[in-house]
Design a protein around this motif. Sequence first.
Motif, short mmCIF file in Angstrom:
data_model
loop_
_atom_site.label_atom_id
_atom_site.label_comp_id
_atom_site.label_asym_id
_atom_site.label_seq_id
_atom_site.Cartn_x
_atom_site.Cartn_y
_atom_site.Cartn_z
N ARG A 23 0.83 -1.21 0.00
CA ARG A 23 0.00 0.00 0.00
C ARG A 23 0.87 1.26 0.00
O ARG A 23 0.62 2.21 -0.77
N GLU A 24 1.91 1.27 0.81
CA GLU A 24 2.78 2.44 0.89
C GLU A 24 3.56 2.64 -0.41
O GLU A 24 3.79 3.77 -0.85
N ILE A 25 4.00 1.56 -1.04
CA ILE A 25 4.70 1.69 -2.33
C ILE A 25 3.77 2.31 -3.37
O ILE A 25 4.15 3.24 -4.10
N LEU A 26 2.54 1.83 -3.41
CA LEU A 26 1.58 2.35 -4.39
C LEU A 26 1.23 3.81 -4.12
O LEU A 26 1.01 4.59 -5.05
N GLN A 27 1.17 4.18 -2.85
CA GLN A 27 0.87 5.57 -2.50
C GLN A 27 2.05 6.49 -2.84
O GLN A 27 1.87 7.59 -3.35
N ARG A 28 3.26 6.03 -2.57
CA ARG A 28 4.44 6.88 -2.77
C ARG A 28 4.81 7.01 -4.25
O ARG A 28 5.23 8.08 -4.70
N ASP A 29 4.66 5.92 -5.00
CA ASP A 29 5.10 5.91 -6.40
C ASP A 29 3.87 5.82 -7.30
O ASP A 29 3.29 4.74 -7.47
N SER A 30 3.47 6.92 -7.87
CA SER A 30 2.27 6.95 -8.71
C SER A 30 2.43 6.16 -10.00
O SER A 30 1.44 5.82 -10.65
N ALA A 31 3.67 5.81 -10.37
CA ALA A 31 3.90 5.02 -11.59
C ALA A 31 4.05 3.54 -11.28
O ALA A 31 4.32 2.74 -12.18
N ALA A 32 3.85 3.18 -10.02
CA ALA A 32 4.10 1.79 -9.61
C ALA A 32 3.01 0.85 -10.10
O ALA A 32 1.81 1.16 -10.05
N THR A 33 3.44 -0.31 -10.56
CA THR A 33 2.56 -1.45 -10.80
C THR A 33 3.17 -2.63 -10.05
O THR A 33 4.34 -2.97 -10.25
N ILE A 34 2.37 -3.24 -9.17
CA ILE A 34 2.80 -4.45 -8.47
C ILE A 34 2.43 -5.64 -9.36
O ILE A 34 1.28 -5.79 -9.76
N VAL A 35 3.42 -6.48 -9.67
CA VAL A 35 3.19 -7.63 -10.55
C VAL A 35 3.33 -8.92 -9.74
O VAL A 35 4.39 -9.20 -9.18
#
Length: 758
Positions: A590-602
Amino acid sequence: MATIEEALNTALGLHQSGQLPQAETIYRRILEVQPQHASTLHLLGAACLQQRRATDAIGFLEQAVALTPENAEGFDNLGGAYQAAERWQDSIPAFRHALQLDPANAKFHFDLGNTFKALGQQQEAIECFESAVRLNPKFLQAINNLGTTLTAVGRLDDAIATLRSALALKPDYANAQNGLGNALLDAGQGAEAIRWLKSAVALKPNEAKFHCNLGVAQKATGDPDGAYQSYQAALQLQPNMLEARKNLANLFLSQQRTSEAIREFEAAVKLAPNDAELLTSLADGYRNLEDFEEARALYANAAELEPDDGWLKLKEAFLCRGVFESEDDIHTFRNRLLQQLQVAQPGTLAHINVEFKGLMPPFGLTYHGLDDRPVKESLASLFTGSFPTASPPRGAASEKAKIGFVVTNGHQGIFLRCMAGIVDRLNRDEFEVWIVAPAVAANAIREGLTNPQTQVLELPDRYYRMVNPLRRQQFDLLYHWECGTDLLNYFLPFARLATVQCTGWGLPVTSGIPAMDFYLSNKLVELPDASAHYSEQLYLADTFLTWQEPVRIPSPLKSRAELGYRDDQHLYVCAQNLMKLHPNFDEILREILQRDSAATIVLVEAKIPALTDRLRARFENTLAGAADRVQFRPRMDFDEYLSLLSIADVALDPLYYGSGITAYEIFSCGTPLVTLPTKFRRGRFVAACYQKMGVTDCVATDEGNYVEIACRLAESPSHRAAVSASIEAHRGELFCEDAAVTEFERALNAMLKSVEPQ
């Protein structure tokens, strides 16, 4: 008008020529005239029995023996009628009475033996068959039944010799060929077993049970296609053959074709709705698909059918979800399971029932991030009294220690990947090295090893068949590659099959089994208090006790575009078993997705769709509206998987149970793998790899630091390139490590020395 004697002779002639209804009509007319004519009652009973009307036969034969209590054959026929009606207990006094009148009659001993065999009283059956053969050494059916019963009690050498003696008298005796094939299979002589079973089928191609037995042998010796064809042949001959239907279902289970297995088990249950073993197998199938509601109902039904069986009552408690909603749910499940184990008194577990009633620790426990020792020891304590505690007798003194590596079917690939290099390089002047495995695993391992001095003990594929061949080998030490990934590799150590037993790399957690003497680990992954979490004596090597070859990277790799990603996406890849994604890991995502708007978790979809669906649903609740940026990729071939790892900006190591073999693949691609070492070995391996490489950039100190490291790697190409270069420069420390062989030999010697007389 014909006299009774004339009428009886006419009826008897019809009877002997097979015209049973016509003979019966005359017998009945005689009895209308003389109701207590003993010979007619006897013959009418026999005619009814030959027409499969056992109840009618019993009535007439009971009258006949009451009138002629000195007629031994009458009592024997009455016993046969009771057998046909499955009134097994009633048949015993009838046969015993016949034997009192004529103790030298081999057939009477044989008939009584068949009753004891049907009742599962194998020793009594053996004594009866031995008496029959002693009285008539050429009594083929008695010799055959003696051989098959000796097989059932595990006296395989005697069984094989007995069945060979039947074939010496009659080489084309199909029943004895079939029995010999079954005995040889149990003795681990699969190739010869197949030859005899195929010969029996050729002699009697319309005998469904012969096709079924051949299928069992083909499955056990690594020929699933042949087994399928044999089971289908049996079912074509006998569509309602329960054993063939069950065996076909188990074949599908062994191939992870769970839905097809369930279909066959359901068909079998229709044939035998009150069969507790079938209901349990069907429940196991639904459990494997994570359909716990259906599994729970079926386990309950099975327990109702056998209300005195404590093992079946415990089955439901072991239904452990692969994906939990929260950490609280995990604690609730474990506490409930532990409480039930601490009060359970299920009794003795017979070896023949290990695959039916046996319980092993739910594999999901390992992913919970908690100490598994209390649960595993509580479960293991239930088996006290079910297994021997003494080691097998030591073999003749030898300069070489006899070492066996135990690998069960389905686990041979990962064994070869992790241990082939060590097994091939062990010092043969010091160790006599064996692979101990069922046929499927044994065949694959034979092909994967290069040292011709490695010997192979090919085991049958059922627990009760495995134990004696293994015990007879008198191993000094057995290394159980995995202990708790299937029922066989969990229960084999309980049988105390070597002077020393150990486990290690295959499953990074304690077994909890008292007969497992050592757990092999290493100083890089264990904390100072680690021994408290192992029921075994913890042996700490100086390095990882595995041999890893560098992973071949395909060329060319697939590009981002070919895999369906844009260049501006930051790819955070966690290509792990979804069961490793602990609820606490969601906060990091959740924190990765909030901090990095270009993030995609695969992530990669699970083999079991229910796990993927459950994790998707959990993310909807925990990822604060960002669940749409988590992609579940369909499962892929190995080259595409390596391409995915190679294009990732960063790889994510889950909490509590991190990467194992996957770490070698990720490092081979040069991709940074972020990790947070936790309390137990299974959560510390990646950090230990970095320690060996001397690379510390990706090892986090807490969850916040984990997010910071991951996002910096994804957002800064230059930083990522520098870390990748460092990994590529030092990853050679992880591969083809000669010290692993030396350390493994040192571990073997230390364990063997621990049992030497002081």
